[in-house]
Design an enzyme around this catalytic site. Structure first.
Site, mmCIF file in Angstrom:
data_model
loop_
_atom_site.group_PDB
_atom_site.id
_atom_site.type_symbol
_atom_site.label_atom_id
_atom_site.label_comp_id
_atom_site.label_asym_id
_atom_site.label_seq_id
_atom_site.Cartn_x
_atom_site.Cartn_y
_atom_site.Cartn_z
ATOM 1 N N ARG A 310 0.833 -1.212 0.000
ATOM 2 C CA ARG A 310 0.000 0.000 0.000
ATOM 3 C C ARG A 310 0.866 1.261 0.000
ATOM 4 O O ARG A 310 0.502 2.276 -0.583
ATOM 5 C CB ARG A 310 -0.982 -0.010 1.177
ATOM 6 C CG ARG A 310 -2.005 1.112 1.132
ATOM 7 C CD ARG A 310 -3.101 0.938 2.177
ATOM 8 N NE ARG A 310 -4.182 0.078 1.740
ATOM 9 C CZ ARG A 310 -5.315 0.515 1.150
ATOM 10 N NH1 ARG A 310 -5.511 1.801 0.951
ATOM 11 N NH2 ARG A 310 -6.249 -0.329 0.792
ATOM 12 N N GLU A 730 -9.316 6.307 7.395
ATOM 13 C CA GLU A 730 -7.879 6.512 7.230
ATOM 14 C C GLU A 730 -7.482 7.769 6.457
ATOM 15 O O GLU A 730 -6.507 8.429 6.811
ATOM 16 C CB GLU A 730 -7.261 5.296 6.513
ATOM 17 C CG GLU A 730 -7.397 4.008 7.286
ATOM 18 C CD GLU A 730 -7.042 2.815 6.430
ATOM 19 O OE1 GLU A 730 -5.970 2.246 6.638
ATOM 20 O OE2 GLU A 730 -7.831 2.453 5.542
#
Ligand code: FES
Ligand code: FES
Lengths: 778, 159
Positions: A310, A730
């Site tokens: 990621r 997030e």
């Protein structure tokens, strides 16, 4: 409709009155036992002798277990089977659990755990990124490499910049430390209460640990006192320990880590070193860029591979980089096993490219904002204008642009959002004011920075993008719902209840939210990747739709009307012009033997991803945001303050604006903490020296910016998400990057160079950077 | 270790319990008196989750021994709502969405009430510095400050 409304957190009343129950508040039988781990005092080596005599003899101790006494699996890893619950002799980090004390009180267990006499054969620990590289200590055979285009263009670029910087890890510091309670049942069954984001994994690991099938274990999670990713896998050890001890003693067993134990034993955010080499035009347009990521993963694999992936997937952030190469090394070290933490590697990838943008702007002598705009992806309506043959503005219009991993960016809105925040934050005039201030002041220097966020939403492990729900309507018209998501403060339960109430057109007080329970909804994914309301909201809606379809079929029959004549709204069911009370319809349906219970299931569409090739569509969509922060630094001490932060954030069509703004504010402050005050320090032996709030500084009341403006950007999700909302857990964390860049900007005002500044930018680091810049003269 | 008998007043009720002399007031409240609204966030006096008042003084109950409660008057979060009515601070926390996971909330409410009892008209800076010993990992603090300021204003209006 209940959605798109600012309703308070579902348990707000319980929270303010002290009635909300966390694991350690659950009333337990008087014979409940308490557990504690005895942990290693070295970071790497082998146990040569283990003398537990004093532990056994300690007041209140019932039993002490070592790995040899474990009845079944000795593993608490999420997938790699490399994380023993108790050491089998090898020591991989300082703080590794070696034995388990079972005692009559929490204090007795903890005191006894300190009394073991252990001797070790020491090996030199691999602690730093350099140690790991020297020893070639890593997960996976070699680095992963993603990219597109040809980075040889860098060599011939008019401007070439190279640098490297480090970004420290971060302790989650959920206020409620890890905790679990196991209560043995008849016939070998086990009920586990756990402070976890991942009840199904707890169920799975507990079943393995006590040698039963998953259907013998029921895991319940009502709430956590904060999670932030730290309770995605790190609760496994406590839950397994409790279940093993409960099976052995036939008594309820509870374990909660003391704060110091929690910090010493559990994993944290991955620390990174990022090196970059970038080639650009004189105006700052990036031609080619090469990143190398070094991620310090700790001793076990845990979730490090998808975290490091990621980070790579966010190396472009908001910028269209046609020639890019990202190389990622996942290094194995003798430290806590780094784990999920809000952003899951995304923040590390993003700060890499954001620093590059500021560095480039400084070198070419342009405002960083101009350089950002020059490199942004194009907004989505730009290509729709082109498609419909409309006028083409100055930018090149060639349809959706492609990320370095082959996904088309179809929903970009940052050009518009940036224009908006530049306006709201008075960026231009403040940029001048800052320059003016810095020209007139030599001791205090100000810095200003803008940074965007483009964050991919979906689990990159595609099969995790699924969710289930269970909805009951009782004969009095009250609704009880359950889904696989867990509540850690983010307001998921309320948002999902709003979905259910909206589906049935009823008031919120008819809808009861219940604890997450593996016996009600099985095979759930972790509440992670910001996916909670996207996935579970859709699953609940699917269940509600099934129930509504049954009710409609019944009404069509009974009232000889058409489906399209029926509407659920305002606590009533409307058939053409006639309204029936919701509870009356339910009562009739019940009496006519209509099933009033349904499950719902959802899987996110479109996503498909090959992590080895680094190609595909890992995300359903992107969430966006942009922030502007201003700081002032004291060049004599390195101290600083955040003067003002403005944030504009895209939560799609928000399910609950108050809760979403709360997420944005909290995430920003946490992100700023990561990059400023939150410093983890290990000594040369591998002991974590910052293992309590006395030495590890998360932001406090006085650290919040003096002026703090947070707004949501009204932007319907283009994808078919729950009521067109976007995930919000997030993405706003990365607004903290603007604080780090503003500090760099202030330091840059002390000389002519772009400063070298590692994160966290503690006052010591700021001072050092100031002095380094000053030494190079003006 | 032999236990010591403690008589004290908690939330206006006289209570008695037996305490291990090493036990903290926090543990006595939670484990002996089942008052679990007071939380442990650190156990070392650094987070404020365990805030209670002892004879009107705000303390971290993790830094007070249970036996020190002898003869004292202790108030906890459980006593903040009176006769079923929420304290203005409690109401404003809900109204301003000043909580997320809620774990820090009881301690912050007790601390904020101790401030407003003494200083009904605090500046924002005073609120920030008074609450500097209370950590919250979720909210970013902004909504909490607004809730406290708003509650103070309402309480002054009502007085
Ligand atoms: S638990 Fe007492 S101050 Fe943290
Ligand atoms: S609301 Fe979670 S710590 Fe404050």
């Amino acid at each position: 409709m209940s959605v798109h409304k600012s309703l308070p957190h579902d348990a707000a009343l319980l929270h303010v009155s002290g009635q909300a129950r966390y694991i350690d508040d659950i009333p337990t039988p008087a014979d409940t036992l308490h557990l504690a781990f005895g942990v290693s005092a070295i970071a790497h080596g082998e146990i040569t002798s283990l003398d537990l005599e004093d532990v056994f003899a300690s007041e209140g101790v019932i039993d002490v277990l070592t790995s040899g006494e474990l009845p079944f699996e000795n593993d608490v890893s999420p997938s790699a089977h490399d994380e023993p619950l108790l050491s089998t002799g090898d020591i991989h980090y300082l703080g590794q659990p070696i034995f388990l004390v079972i005692a009559t009180s929490h204090l007795a267990a903890r005191k006894a755990a300190r009394l073991a006499k252990i001797t070790y054969h020491d090996s030199p620990p691999i602690l730093s990124i350099d140690d790991a590289l020297a020893a070639n200590s890593r997960f996976e055979d070699g680095p992963r490499i993603y990219g597109q285009g040809d980075i040889s263009v860098i060599d011939s670029a008019p401007v070439v910049i190279e640098d490297s910087f480090e970004i420290g890890g971060q302790e989650h510091f959920y206020l409620e430390s890890q905790a679990a309670l196991a209560v043995p049942q008849e016939d070998g069954e086990m009920v586990v209460h756990s402070s976890t984001q991942h009840p199904t994994e707890i169920q799975h690991k507990v079943a393995e640990a006590i040698g039963v099938a998953m259907n013998d274990v029921r895991v319940e999670v009502r709430r956590m006192g904060g999670g932030f990713g730290g309770k995605e896998s790190q609760g496994n050890a406590l839950a397994c320990a409790c279940a093993i001890a409960a099976q052995r003693t036939r008594r309820p067993c509870k374990m909660r880590y003391d704060r110091d134990d929690d910090m010493i034993i559990t994993g944290k955010r991955h620390d990174f070193r990022i090196t970059y080499r970038v080639g650009c035009e004189e105006n700052g347009k990036i031609l080619g860029i090469s990143f190398v990521h070094y991620a310090r993963c700790g001793w076990a694999q845990d979730l490090s591979l998808p975290v490091a992936d990621r980070a790579m997937l966010h190396s472009d952030n908001a910028y269209h980089l046609e020639n890019i190469r990202i190389e990622s090394h996942r290094l194995k070290t003798n430290t806590q096993s780094a784990t999920a933490f809000r952003g899951f590697g995304g923040p590390q990838g993003m700060i890499g490219i954001e620093r590059v943008l500021d560095h480039v702007a400084h070198r070419v002598g342009r405002d960083p904002l101009e350089v950002r705009l020059l490199n942004y992806y194009q907004d989505h309506q730009d290509h729709s204008v082109e498609a419909s043959g409309g006028s083409i503005s100055s930018k090149m219009k060639t349809g959706p642009q492609t990320t370095p991993y082959g996904m088309e960016v179809e929903d970009f809105v940052l050009n518009q959002m940036t224009a908006d925040i530049v306006d709201r934050s008075e960026y231009q005039s403040r940029r001048n004011a800052v320059a003016d201030w810095n020209a007139r002041h030599s001791i205090l220097k100000r810095g200003l920075a803008l940074s965007p966020v483009k964050f991919g939403i979906s689990f990159t492990l595609t099969h995790l993008n699924q969710a289930g729900a269970l909805v009951h309507i009782y004969q009095d018209g009250s609704v009880r719902m359950n889904h696989g998501g867990t509540e850690m403060g983010q307001g998921l339960f309320q948002k999902v209840a709003q979905v259910a109430a909206s589906c049935f057109g009823i008031h919120m007080d008819r809808v009861k939210i219940t604890a997450t329970d593996t016996a009600k909804v099985p095979n759930t994914s972790a509440t992670a990747a910001s996916s909670g309301s996207d996935l579970n909201g859709m699953a609940v809606k699917a269940a509600c739709d099934t129930l509504k379809a049954r009710l409609c079929a019944f009404l069509v029959d009974r009232h000889e009307c058409r489906h399209s004549d029926i509407q659920f709204k305002d606590e009533q069911v409307w058939i053409k012009e006639t309204a029936f009370r919701f509870e009356d319809v339910i009562k009739q349906a019940y009496e006519n033997r209509i099933s009033l219970s349904a499950t719902g299931f959802y899987k996110a569409p479109k996503v498909a991803w090959d992590r080895i090739k680094g190609q595909g569509r890992p995300f359903l969509y992107f969430a966006y945001g942009v922030s502007v922060s201003e700081v002032v630094i004291d060049t004599l001490t390195g101290e600083y303050r955040i003067l003002r932060s403005d944030i504009l954030h895209d939560a799609g069509k928000s399910l609950n604006p108050d809760l979403d703004i709360g997420q944005v504010e909290g995430a920003f402050v946490q992100g700023a903490g990561w990059l400023t005050t939150e410093e983890l320090v290990w000594d040369a032996k591998g002991a974590l020296k910052t293992h309590a709030p006395s030495t590890y500084k998360i932001p406090a009341f006085a650290d919040r910016p003096d002026i703090f403006n947070v707004s949501l950007w009204d932007n319907e999700n283009q994808e078919d998400t729950i009521y067109k909302s976007k995930a919000v857990g997030e993405p706003p964390f990365m607004h903290g990057i603007s604080v780090y860049l503003a500090l760099s900007d202030a330091i840059a005002a002390c000389g002519s160079r772009y400063p070298h500044l590692d994160a966290p930018a503690t006052p010591e680091r700021v001072l050092t950077a100031v002095q380094r810049v000053q030494r190079h003269g003006l | 270790m032999s236990k010591i008998h403690v008589t004290t007043t908690v939330n206006n009720e006289v209570v008695e319990f037996l305490a291990d002399p090493r036990e903290t007031l926090l543990d006595c409240l939670r484990d002996r008196l089942d008052l679990t609204g007071t939380k442990e966030g650190c156990g070392t006096g650094d987070c404020g989750a365990c805030s209670v008042t002892v004879d009107g003084t705000l303390v971290c109950s993790c830094l007070v021994l249970g036996v020190e409660a002898e003869g004292a008057k202790i108030e906890t979060i459980e006593n903040m709502a009176q006769d079923g009515a929420l304290h203005p601070l409690q109401r404003k926390f809900i109204e301003h969405a000043a909580l997320q996971c809620g774990f820090c909330t009881p301690g912050i409410l007790v601390a904020a009430k101790a401030l407003l009892d003494k200083t009904p008209d605090p500046t924002e800076t005073e609120v920030r510095y008074w609450l500097a010993g209370n950590l919250c990992r979720c909210t970013g603090y902004d909504k909490i400050i607004r809730a406290v300021m708003d509650a103070a204003a309402e309480m002054r209006g009502a007085a």
